[in-house]
Scaffold this motif. Structure first.
Motif, short mmCIF file in Angstrom:
data_model
loop_
_atom_site.label_atom_id
_atom_site.label_comp_id
_atom_site.label_asym_id
_atom_site.label_seq_id
_atom_site.Cartn_x
_atom_site.Cartn_y
_atom_site.Cartn_z
N ASN A 192 -0.83 -0.59 -4.01
CA ASN A 192 0.31 0.00 -3.32
C ASN A 192 1.19 -1.12 -2.81
OD1 ASN A 192 -1.08 0.80 -0.01
ND2 ASN A 192 -0.83 -1.14 -0.97
N ALA A 193 2.30 -0.73 -2.24
CA ALA A 193 3.16 -1.68 -1.53
C ALA A 193 3.13 -1.30 -0.06
CB ALA A 193 4.58 -1.62 -2.06
N ILE A 194 2.85 -2.27 0.79
CA ILE A 194 3.03 -2.05 2.23
C ILE A 194 4.53 -2.22 2.46
CG2 ILE A 194 2.42 -2.77 4.56
CD1 ILE A 194 0.03 -1.73 2.96
N LEU A 195 5.18 -1.21 2.97
CA LEU A 195 6.63 -1.22 3.09
C LEU A 195 7.08 -2.01 4.32
CD1 LEU A 195 7.19 2.50 2.12
CD2 LEU A 195 7.04 0.49 0.64
N SER A 196 8.31 -2.48 4.30
CA SER A 196 8.84 -3.28 5.42
C SER A 196 8.71 -2.54 6.74
CB SER A 196 10.30 -3.64 5.17
OG SER A 196 10.40 -4.49 4.05
N LEU A 255 7.40 5.03 6.97
CA LEU A 255 6.47 5.22 5.86
C LEU A 255 5.72 3.90 5.74
CD1 LEU A 255 5.68 7.26 3.64
CD2 LEU A 255 7.37 6.18 2.15
N LEU A 256 4.41 3.94 5.89
CA LEU A 256 3.59 2.72 5.93
C LEU A 256 3.48 2.06 4.56
CD1 LEU A 256 1.57 0.86 7.47
CD2 LEU A 256 -0.22 2.44 6.73
N ASN A 257 3.12 2.85 3.55
CA ASN A 257 2.89 2.30 2.22
C ASN A 257 3.26 3.34 1.17
OD1 ASN A 257 0.80 4.13 2.57
ND2 ASN A 257 -0.81 2.75 1.96
N THR A 271 9.58 -2.65 -1.34
CA THR A 271 9.20 -2.76 0.07
C THR A 271 10.28 -2.22 1.00
OG1 THR A 271 9.99 -5.05 0.15
CG2 THR A 271 7.64 -4.69 -0.30
N ALA A 272 11.50 -2.04 0.49
CA ALA A 272 12.59 -1.50 1.31
C ALA A 272 12.57 0.03 1.38
CB ALA A 272 13.94 -1.97 0.77
N THR A 331 10.63 7.75 -2.71
CA THR A 331 11.86 7.65 -3.49
C THR A 331 11.72 8.33 -4.86
OG1 THR A 331 12.24 5.53 -2.42
CG2 THR A 331 13.55 6.00 -4.37
N GLY A 332 12.77 9.07 -5.21
CA GLY A 332 12.83 9.70 -6.52
C GLY A 332 12.08 11.02 -6.62
#
Length: 194
Positions: free
Chosen positions: A60-64, A168-170, A101-102, A107-108
């Motif tokens: 996953n990506a940990i978001l900013s 949103l965490l990740n 991360t942004a 999204t989508g």
């Protein structure tokens, strides 16, 4: 004389996403046996009813915004809410857009649904190198999230629904198939920090 290795800087966060699925027949049997209208995944497991399919996705990506929340919690900034069973949700969506991360939403995703966590697991040391894990689980009942599950995320919301609650965490993209009406699916996110 031995070789001395210098310590290395490291830090990584990732998530193991697991999805367990029970079909309408299993749901009906568990409802009759337990007397519960909306049994969670733990009830199926307690009654020995195996899911018809369990899949996993690592990454996953940990978001900013997620990192900002984590750092604010570390330094006790303002009224930042910690994760607990009433302030944590797992969300699923049908989007396939790559995660950045942004991102602040799934999204989508045309269809999405967030379910409050049935439990936020214990934080503890894992096996191997120093690792800390946090397990979050949410059960999506027969009448919700009946669409293609292709994107996942964790947020800090307090009620079930289709709207993300900042931050949103990740997030991760992984095609898990389509949940049909009458089925119960449980999504579990195990966050690991090394």
């Amino acid at each position: 004389m031995g070789v001395r290795l210098a310590p290395t800087d490291s830090g990584r966060g990732t998530t193991l996403w697991q999805v367990e699925r029970w079909d309408a027949d299993a749901v009906g049997w568990v409802r009759r046996k337990s007397g519960l209208v909306s049994p969670g995944g733990h009830v199926f497991r307690k009654l020995g009813v195996a899911s018809y399919q369990t899949t996993e996705h690592l990454g996953n990506a940990i978001l900013s915004a997620g990192w900002t929340r984590i750092l604010n919690l570390l330094i006790g900034t303002g009224s930042t809410q910690a994760m607990d069973a009433t302030h944590t949700r797992i969300g699923v969506g049908d989007g396939t857009t790559a995660v950045t991360t942004a991102d602040t939403t799934l999204t989508g995703s045309t269809n999405k649904y967030f379910k409050t966590a049935a439990g936020v697991g214990t934080i503890g040391a894992g096996a191997g190198p120093p690792t800390t894990t946090l397990t979050i689980s949410a059960t999506f009942g027969t009448g919700v999230a009946n669409f293609a599950w292709q994107k996942f995320g964790v947020d800090f919301g307090t009620t079930d629904g289709a709207t993300e609650v900042a931050p949103l965490l990740n997030a991760a993209v992984s095609n898990q198939g389509t949940k049909a009406s009458g089925q119960v699916w449980t999504a579990t996110a195990t966050l690991s920090w090394t």
